[in-house]
Scaffold this active site. Sequence first.
Site: not given
Length: 132
Positions: A14-15
């Site tokens: 994810d980020l």
Amino acid sequence: MHSHSIRVYYEDTDLAGIVYYANYLKFIERARSEFLREIGVDQVALKRDAGVVFAVRRVEIDYVAPAVFDDLLIVATTVTHIGGARVTLQQNVLRGADVLVRSVVTIAALQENGRPARMPQNLRIAMAKAGE
């Protein structure tokens, strides 16, 4: 116990740069498929010949620590209970000796119409042997 290796790719993160939580479900699913293949279960033939398919009935999952890009993970699968139409598996995701995720997965055998099906005896025996 069955072991399956998984490399963490960029697309799995994810980020924050850690494995997105839902991707662990994919990892343990792949490991279950490989476990069945290793004990001699051809899921296509099982559906064709016995009309039996598998579906996840329940998942309990505990996220202990994150995995990150390029980690090499091991999914360890152990059979903990075999019933007539259900099997319960402990599936842990590890990085080396560190447990990152603990899960308990209950799989149900179903007829193609979605009703419970008794697992063929040879399948229960193969799973029992794998669980020893």
